[in-house]
Design an enzyme around this catalytic site. Structure first.
Site, PDB file in Angstrom:
ATOM      1  N   CYS A 147       2.116  -2.367  15.363  1.00 47.80           N
ATOM      2  CA  CYS A 147       2.071  -2.087  13.975  1.00 47.80           C
ATOM      3  C   CYS A 147       1.210  -3.071  13.339  1.00 47.80           C
ATOM      4  CB  CYS A 147       3.569  -1.738  13.536  1.00 47.80           C
ATOM      5  SG  CYS A 147       3.711  -1.835  11.852  1.00 47.80           S
ATOM      6  N   CYS A 156       3.669   8.339   0.967  1.00 42.04           N
ATOM      7  CA  CYS A 156       4.216   7.475   1.994  1.00 42.04           C
ATOM      8  C   CYS A 156       4.317   6.048   1.248  1.00 42.04           C
ATOM      9  CB  CYS A 156       3.225   7.298   3.159  1.00 42.04           C
ATOM     10  SG  CYS A 156       4.120   6.120   4.447  1.00 42.04           S
ATOM     11  N   CYS A 192      -0.562   2.217   9.250  1.00 39.67           N
ATOM     12  CA  CYS A 192       0.024   1.882   8.048  1.00 39.67           C
ATOM     13  C   CYS A 192       0.090   0.350   7.931  1.00 39.67           C
ATOM     14  CB  CYS A 192       1.560   1.927   8.564  1.00 39.67           C
ATOM     15  SG  CYS A 192       2.911   1.021   7.793  1.00 39.67           S
ATOM     16  N   GLU A 196       0.706  -1.303  -0.184  1.00 37.10           N
ATOM     17  CA  GLU A 196       0.080   0.121   0.014  1.00 37.10           C
ATOM     18  C   GLU A 196       0.877   1.260   0.005  1.00 37.10           C
ATOM     19  OE1 GLU A 196      -2.420  -0.929   3.738  1.00 37.10           O
ATOM     20  OE2 GLU A 196      -1.384   0.953   4.503  1.00 37.10           O
ATOM     21  N   ASN A 208      -3.168   4.484  15.800  1.00 34.23           N
ATOM     22  CA  ASN A 208      -4.212   4.079  15.046  1.00 34.23           C
ATOM     23  C   ASN A 208      -4.469   2.569  15.378  1.00 34.23           C
ATOM     24  OD1 ASN A 208      -5.044   6.181  13.430  1.00 34.23           O
ATOM     25  ND2 ASN A 208      -3.195   5.998  12.278  1.00 34.23           N
ATOM     26  N   CYS A 261       7.206  -7.355   7.209  1.00 30.26           N
ATOM     27  CA  CYS A 261       8.198  -6.419   7.766  1.00 30.26           C
ATOM     28  C   CYS A 261       8.712  -7.520   8.690  1.00 30.26           C
ATOM     29  CB  CYS A 261       7.827  -4.974   8.272  1.00 30.26           C
ATOM     30  SG  CYS A 261       9.083  -4.527   9.318  1.00 30.26           S
ATOM     31  N   GLY A 306       7.321  -1.893   5.969  1.00 32.00           N
ATOM     32  CA  GLY A 306       8.699  -2.438   5.766  1.00 32.00           C
ATOM     33  C   GLY A 306       9.714  -1.645   6.429  1.00 32.00           C
ATOM     34  N   CYS A 358       7.331  -5.053  15.196  1.00 29.91           N
ATOM     35  CA  CYS A 358       6.835  -3.995  16.126  1.00 29.91           C
ATOM     36  C   CYS A 358       5.490  -4.507  16.712  1.00 29.91           C
ATOM     37  CB  CYS A 358       7.078  -2.692  15.934  1.00 29.91           C
ATOM     38  SG  CYS A 358       8.359  -2.189  15.234  1.00 29.91           S
TER      39      CYS A 358
END
Ligand code: SF4
Length: 348
Positions: A117, A103, A333, A90, A291, A110, A160, A114
């Site tokens: 995320c 972005c 994200c 995306e 978010n 990834c 990533g 984290c």
């Protein structure tokens, strides 16, 4: 066959010289690809027939397929692209007061894991090639062109860890920065890393004046390691000494990203710890509203966020609260990608 959008100026020059042609042909093809936006070699008007034939024998002209587009009321637009191998990535277009910012995603998934995320929920499948990052910007630039606008800023902060795909990301930046091409100014480009220390040192020698952001997010090793596994390998002290070296070499101001999580890292005690870390660095702290992607994590209330922010300011720390974008779409994200993948799995 090589991908045409993966070549930077020096690659084109080497190519033309190897074919017994002059280097200035590089400018012609860069203008053709990024200014007149040719979609095939045929459409590049300033090259003769023989050169076009030679190029079409040696290079392919790939594109990205748009799988889904989500547009928020504030103009933020998320593009979900399908890659040639069927993977999804995306890219987000954000309408800023200073221009149009894109972005960019640098990997499929990834490996950094984290905990807060959406992208960290899926392992890295592969690195993106330079052309797959260039096309994210180019296709949005084409989209904006219909409204007589241009992409003005690029942030490599999508899915990533950019420094985990270091060479391809730097090639991508060289390509979009070319003055005869998209000409995105180096100071309008930001790379964000979760703190891959050896790459921060390496990046200090990169000649372009690109901005560097560090995803710090937690003010102590204990908390950071609990939410960001990379901290076990490169603890805060090591990240900060790499940042000091980076600043000494480049004189470029750093940004520290700090995502505010209710009851986790948003107390005044946390702010005090954060101040100790960033006090002697010429840096900004960017406070980011969370978010929600995980049930056990919540966004800090506005009151608590403002107290945290004011405490930093009172203590002479340069801080800002990041403006929110796209709150009425899958704003986090990687969220659109993860949700689409889930939908597809459910259907199968
Ligand atoms: S925050 Fe960045 S580095 Fe961490 S898992 Fe998400 S995409 Fe990867």
């Amino acid at each position: 066959m090589r991908e045409i959008y993966s070549l930077e100026r020096s690659d084109f020059e080497d190519y033309f010289v190897s074919k017994g042609l002059q280097k200035y042909r590089a400018t012609q093809i860069i203008e053709g690809l990024y200014r007149t936006k040719a979609k095939s070699f045929e459409e590049i008007t300033n090259l003769n027939k023989d050169i076009k034939k030679m190029l079409s024998d040696d290079f392919s002209f790939s594109t990205l397929e748009i799988e889904k587009v989500q547009k928020a009321s504030d103009g933020t637009t998320k593009f979900l692209y399908r890659l040639a191998d069927g993977n999804f990535i995306e890219t987000v277009l954000m309408v800023q007061s200073y221009g149009y910012s894109v972005c960019v995603t640098s990997q499929v998934g990834c490996n950094m894991g984290c905990k807060f995320c959406a992208s960290g929920m899926t392992k890295r499948i592969r690195n993106l090639e330079p052309f797959e990052m260039v096309l994210q910007v180019l296709l949005i630039d084409n989209y904006l062109e219909q409204m007589e606008k241009r992409v003005s800023h690029v942030v490599v902060m999508g899915i990533g860890e950019p420094f985990d795909n270091y060479d391809n990301v730097l090639k991508f930046i060289n390509i979009i920065n070319d003055a005869k091409g998209l000409a995105i100014g180096a100071r309008h480009i930001t790379i964000s890393t979760c703190g891959l220390v050896p790459k921060i040192f390496e990046f200090a020698s990169y000649p372009l004046q690109v901005n560097l952001a560090i995803s710090l997010h937690f003010p102590s090793n204990e908390k950071r390691s609990a939410y960001m596994p990379i901290n076990k390998k490169y603890p805060i002290e090591e990240v900060i000494s790499a940042c000091k070296e980076y600043y000494k070499k480049t004189n470029r101001r750093l940004t520290f990203e700090y995502i505010l999580l209710e009851g986790v890292n948003d107390s005044i005690e946390d702010a005090k710890e954060l101040i100790k870390i960033v006090r002697h660095l010429n840096a900004y702290v960017n406070l980011i509203p969370y978010n929600k992607t995980k049930e056990d994590l919540a966004r800090t209330s506005i009151e608590r966020r403002d107290k945290f922010f004011e405490y930093l300011i009172q203590n002479h720390i340069n801080a800002i609260v990041r403006k929110e974008h796209g709150t009425d779409i899958d704003a986090a994200c990687g969220q659109l990608r993860v949700n689409t993948m889930k939908e597809k799995e459910e259907k199968e």
